[in-house]
Motif scaffolding. Structure first.
Motif, PDB file in Angstrom:
ATOM      1  N   GLU A 189       2.881   9.695 -10.105  1.00 30.45           N
ATOM      2  CA  GLU A 189       3.496   8.366 -10.065  1.00 30.45           C
ATOM      3  C   GLU A 189       2.622   7.409  -9.244  1.00 30.45           C
ATOM      4  OE1 GLU A 189       7.778   8.213  -8.975  1.00 30.45           O
ATOM      5  OE2 GLU A 189       7.263   6.533  -7.687  1.00 30.45           O
ATOM      6  N   ILE A 198      10.655  -0.305 -10.100  1.00 28.67           N
ATOM      7  CA  ILE A 198      11.124   0.567  -9.010  1.00 28.67           C
ATOM      8  C   ILE A 198      12.603   0.896  -9.190  1.00 28.67           C
ATOM      9  CG2 ILE A 198       9.409  -0.055  -7.261  1.00 28.67           C
ATOM     10  CD1 ILE A 198      11.561  -1.855  -5.974  1.00 28.67           C
ATOM     11  N   GLY A 217       6.021   8.332  -0.861  1.00 30.76           N
ATOM     12  CA  GLY A 217       7.269   8.651  -1.561  1.00 30.76           C
ATOM     13  C   GLY A 217       7.013   9.728  -2.613  1.00 30.76           C
ATOM     14  N   GLY A 245       0.812  -1.224   0.000  1.00 33.00           N
ATOM     15  CA  GLY A 245       0.000   0.000   0.000  1.00 33.00           C
ATOM     16  C   GLY A 245       0.842   1.269   0.000  1.00 33.00           C
ATOM     17  N   SER A 246       2.077   1.189  -0.535  1.00 34.66           N
ATOM     18  CA  SER A 246       2.967   2.356  -0.466  1.00 34.66           C
ATOM     19  C   SER A 246       3.032   3.150  -1.761  1.00 34.66           C
ATOM     20  CB  SER A 246       4.383   1.920  -0.066  1.00 34.66           C
ATOM     21  OG  SER A 246       4.959   1.106  -1.066  1.00 34.66           O
ATOM     22  N   ILE A 299       0.926 -10.364 -10.410  1.00 34.30           N
ATOM     23  CA  ILE A 299       2.310 -10.866 -10.372  1.00 34.30           C
ATOM     24  C   ILE A 299       2.440 -11.809  -9.172  1.00 34.30           C
ATOM     25  CG2 ILE A 299       4.740 -10.188 -10.159  1.00 34.30           C
ATOM     26  CD1 ILE A 299       3.739  -7.425 -11.449  1.00 34.30           C
ATOM     27  N   GLY A 309       7.208  -1.475   0.379  1.00 37.20           N
ATOM     28  CA  GLY A 309       6.366  -2.278  -0.510  1.00 37.20           C
ATOM     29  C   GLY A 309       6.843  -3.706  -0.642  1.00 37.20           C
ATOM     30  N   ASN A 314       2.660   9.036   3.736  1.00 37.66           N
ATOM     31  CA  ASN A 314       3.093   9.498   2.414  1.00 37.66           C
ATOM     32  C   ASN A 314       3.285   8.295   1.513  1.00 37.66           C
ATOM     33  OD1 ASN A 314       6.301   9.047   1.833  1.00 37.66           O
ATOM     34  ND2 ASN A 314       5.926   9.140   4.024  1.00 37.66           N
TER      35      ASN A 314
HETATM   36  C1  LIG Z   1       8.759   6.643   1.805  1.00 39.61           C
HETATM   37  C2  LIG Z   1       8.616   6.048   0.429  1.00 39.61           C
HETATM   38  C3  LIG Z   1       9.716   6.017  -0.422  1.00 39.61           C
HETATM   39  C4  LIG Z   1       9.592   5.436  -1.710  1.00 39.61           C
HETATM   40  N1  LIG Z   1      10.699   5.415  -2.516  1.00 39.61           N
HETATM   41  C5  LIG Z   1      10.620   4.855  -3.750  1.00 39.61           C
HETATM   42  C6  LIG Z   1      11.776   4.805  -4.593  1.00 39.61           C
HETATM   43  O1  LIG Z   1      12.867   5.230  -4.221  1.00 39.61           O
HETATM   44  N2  LIG Z   1      11.636   4.252  -5.813  1.00 39.61           N
HETATM   45  C7  LIG Z   1      10.448   3.731  -6.266  1.00 39.61           C
HETATM   46  O2  LIG Z   1      10.416   3.235  -7.393  1.00 39.61           O
HETATM   47  N3  LIG Z   1       9.340   3.767  -5.477  1.00 39.61           N
HETATM   48  C8  LIG Z   1       9.399   4.309  -4.239  1.00 39.61           C
HETATM   49  N4  LIG Z   1       8.278   4.370  -3.452  1.00 39.61           N
HETATM   50  C9  LIG Z   1       6.993   3.866  -3.971  1.00 39.61           C
HETATM   51  C10 LIG Z   1       6.686   2.404  -3.563  1.00 39.61           C
HETATM   52  O3  LIG Z   1       7.423   2.011  -2.465  1.00 39.61           O
HETATM   53  C11 LIG Z   1       6.954   1.413  -4.707  1.00 39.61           C
HETATM   54  O4  LIG Z   1       6.244   1.795  -5.862  1.00 39.61           O
HETATM   55  C12 LIG Z   1       6.567  -0.019  -4.334  1.00 39.61           C
HETATM   56  O5  LIG Z   1       6.955  -0.916  -5.352  1.00 39.61           O
HETATM   57  C13 LIG Z   1       5.067  -0.169  -4.074  1.00 39.61           C
HETATM   58  O6  LIG Z   1       4.877  -1.459  -3.556  1.00 39.61           O
HETATM   59  P1  LIG Z   1       3.588  -1.841  -2.732  1.00 39.61           P
HETATM   60  O7  LIG Z   1       3.642  -3.320  -2.527  1.00 39.61           O
HETATM   61  O8  LIG Z   1       3.462  -1.017  -1.513  1.00 39.61           O
HETATM   62  O9  LIG Z   1       2.463  -1.457  -3.796  1.00 39.61           O
HETATM   63  P2  LIG Z   1       0.916  -1.093  -3.558  1.00 39.61           P
HETATM   64  O10 LIG Z   1       0.823   0.343  -3.185  1.00 39.61           O
HETATM   65  O11 LIG Z   1       0.279  -2.084  -2.647  1.00 39.61           O
HETATM   66  O12 LIG Z   1       0.344  -1.289  -5.030  1.00 39.61           O
HETATM   67  C14 LIG Z   1       0.730  -0.444  -6.083  1.00 39.61           C
HETATM   68  C15 LIG Z   1      -0.045  -0.838  -7.346  1.00 39.61           C
HETATM   69  O13 LIG Z   1       0.300  -2.165  -7.747  1.00 39.61           O
HETATM   70  C16 LIG Z   1      -0.845  -3.034  -7.763  1.00 39.61           C
HETATM   71  N5  LIG Z   1      -0.358  -4.328  -7.257  1.00 39.61           N
HETATM   72  C17 LIG Z   1       0.108  -4.596  -6.025  1.00 39.61           C
HETATM   73  N6  LIG Z   1       0.580  -5.862  -5.960  1.00 39.61           N
HETATM   74  C18 LIG Z   1       0.388  -6.411  -7.192  1.00 39.61           C
HETATM   75  C19 LIG Z   1       0.655  -7.691  -7.777  1.00 39.61           C
HETATM   76  N7  LIG Z   1       1.259  -8.675  -7.091  1.00 39.61           N
HETATM   77  N8  LIG Z   1       0.303  -7.910  -9.065  1.00 39.61           N
HETATM   78  C20 LIG Z   1      -0.271  -6.923  -9.798  1.00 39.61           C
HETATM   79  N9  LIG Z   1      -0.559  -5.695  -9.305  1.00 39.61           N
HETATM   80  C21 LIG Z   1      -0.219  -5.434  -8.022  1.00 39.61           C
HETATM   81  C22 LIG Z   1      -1.867  -2.345  -6.866  1.00 39.61           C
HETATM   82  O14 LIG Z   1      -3.192  -2.694  -7.240  1.00 39.61           O
HETATM   83  C23 LIG Z   1      -1.564  -0.868  -7.126  1.00 39.61           C
HETATM   84  O15 LIG Z   1      -2.181  -0.436  -8.319  1.00 39.61           O
HETATM   85  C24 LIG Z   1       8.352   4.900  -2.147  1.00 39.61           C
HETATM   86  C25 LIG Z   1       7.255   4.927  -1.267  1.00 39.61           C
HETATM   87  C26 LIG Z   1       7.381   5.484   0.006  1.00 39.61           C
HETATM   88  C27 LIG Z   1       6.204   5.478   0.939  1.00 39.61           C
END
Ligand SMILES: Cc1cc2nc3c(=O)[nH]c(=O)nc-3n(C[C@H](O)[C@H](O)[C@H](O)COP(=O)(O)OP(=O)(O)OC[C@H]3O[C@@H](n4cnc5c(N)ncnc54)[C@H](O)[C@@H]3O)c2cc1C
Length: 339
Positions: free
Chosen positions: A335, A127, A238, A53-54, A178, A117, A236
């Motif tokens: 993003e 990422i 990110g 959920g990030s 995925i 995440g 937040n």
């Molecule tokens: C403090 C902070 C710093 C960050 N820094 C970076 C950074 O440096 N670089 C970067 O790239 N990102 C960064 N991010 C963003 C985030 O961490 C990444 O995008 C991460 O990959 C999201 O993963 P999540 O599991 O939390 O995704 P979620 O928020 O749970 O899901 C994101 C999206 O993917 C979909 N989804 C989730 N799991 C799957 C699956 N298995 N199959 C298909 N769809 C799916 C969801 O439906 C949603 O649409 C940051 C976030 C925060 C809070």
């Protein structure tokens, strides 16, 4: 597997937005996933997969089924004496996975330390951080095709990775889940990348001249902790916006008015830092109601009071987009996934 009704998602999104899902299920195996997807009670409902959920902003309650993937496990294969293939299931936490690799002395992911995440979400937006993206070590991922519930394998080419982008955010959006991801990492003779951002100066501060992959990870963690808000303390997701890439002619016009603008040319296009554009419009640290732009990094929007609604955060991001457009004529793209 239990399915819960009217489930609060407040602790399931790093913005800490208080919305609910009509139904919520945690699945621990592909069989459980297929079982719930075949269930007639749910098969016609809107569906949302959730990792950590990030990278998500809920602007309203989700009237459908939210599935959180708890698929766990890591396996390894040795293709040759210098490398290792590591396959990790979708529900593993990304940073814990990076630390697992470092414990084993596997190189390639250290610059991606501390990204929140899950592993299963990492291909979604390819990422990246500190000069590295997952496409650099990605081999393939297994996905479940939601139309026919068949498992398919996507190699790097099929994923069509781009800057914070992949097929899963484009024409594959909502069509695949995925299940696991395979990376090819180095098991010896690692290449360390220290030329991006503040890594070199952080290593100097630590008194390290020839860093190991472990020391690069440590430097990245230190930098991230010093400038990014911890979502456990301040909600937040990110970077809220992508860095825009604009045509060279447009960049030249902007540079005439703002000679100090940072730029990363790539052929006929130029990438410019969204954080700088936002800061120039006076947003850095600015608060409206419950929402603010982070005082150390304007690109990060925070739930300042902890009581912001998703709609408030979304509206705040629209005000930023409008003012950057007005001042620079540049379109910012979000993003974060807006639901
Ligand atoms: C403090 C902070 C710093 C960050 N820094 C970076 C950074 O440096 N670089 C970067 O790239 N990102 C960064 N991010 C963003 C985030 O961490 C990444 O995008 C991460 O990959 C999201 O993963 P999540 O599991 O939390 O995704 P979620 O928020 O749970 O899901 C994101 C999206 O993917 C979909 N989804 C989730 N799991 C799957 C699956 N298995 N199959 C298909 N769809 C799916 C969801 O439906 C949603 O649409 C940051 C976030 C925060 C809070």
């Amino acid at each position: 597997m239990t399915i819960q009704e009217n489930f609060s998602l407040k602790n399931y999104n790093t913005f800490g937005v208080n919305v609910s899902a009509t139904y919520f299920a945690e699945v621990s195996s592909v069989d459980e996933l297929v079982e719930i997807l075949k269930n007639d009670d749910f098969s016609t409902l809107p569906l949302l997969f959730l990792g950590g959920g990030s990278n998500i902003l809920f602007t309203k309650d989700f009237d459908g089924l939210v599935i959180q993937l708890h698929l766990k496990g890591i396996s390894e294969e040795i293709p040759d004496e210098n490398s290792v293939l590591v396959t990790t299931k979708a529900g593993e936490n990304w940073h814990e996975f990076v630390q697992f690799c470092l414990l084993k002395d596997y190189g390639g992911l250290e610059n991606l330390s501390l990204i929140p995440g899950n592993v299963g979400t990492s291909p979604m937006q390819n990422i990246g951080a500190y000069g590295t993206e997952i496409k650099d070590t990605f081999v393939s991922c297994r996905v479940l095709n939601l139309e026919n519930l068949e498992v398919e394998i996507f190699d790097k080419e099929k994923c069509r990775f781009g800057y914070r982008d992949s097929i899963f955010k484009q024409e594959g959006k909502g069509k695949y889940v995925i299940l696991d991801v395979t990376f090819k990492l180095t098991s010896k003779n690692h290449t360390v990348r220290t030329d991006y951002g503040a890594i070199k100066s952080e290593l100097e501060k630590l008194g390290i001249a020839n860093p190991t992959i472990h020391e690069v990870s440590k430097a990245v963690i230190n930098i991230r902790q010093s400038k990014l808000p911890d979502p456990k303390v301040t909600g937040n997701a990110g970077s809220f916006f992508k860095n825009p890439t604009i045509p060279l002619e447009q960049f030249v016009d902007v540079q005439k008015k703002f000679p100090e603008i940072a730029n990363y040319p790539n052929g006929n296009m130029v990438k410019v830092p969204a954080g700088w554009l936002i800061e120039q419009c006076g947003w850095k640290g600015k608060q409206i109601g419950n929402v603010a732009s982070h005082e150390l990094q304007a690109l990060v929007i925070v739930n300042k009071t902890g009581n912001a609604s998703g709609k408030e955060i979304f509206d705040f991001s629209t005000m930023i987009i409008d003012s950057v457009k007005e001042k620079f004529g540049i379109d910012l793209e979000r993003e974060v996934n807006i639901i």
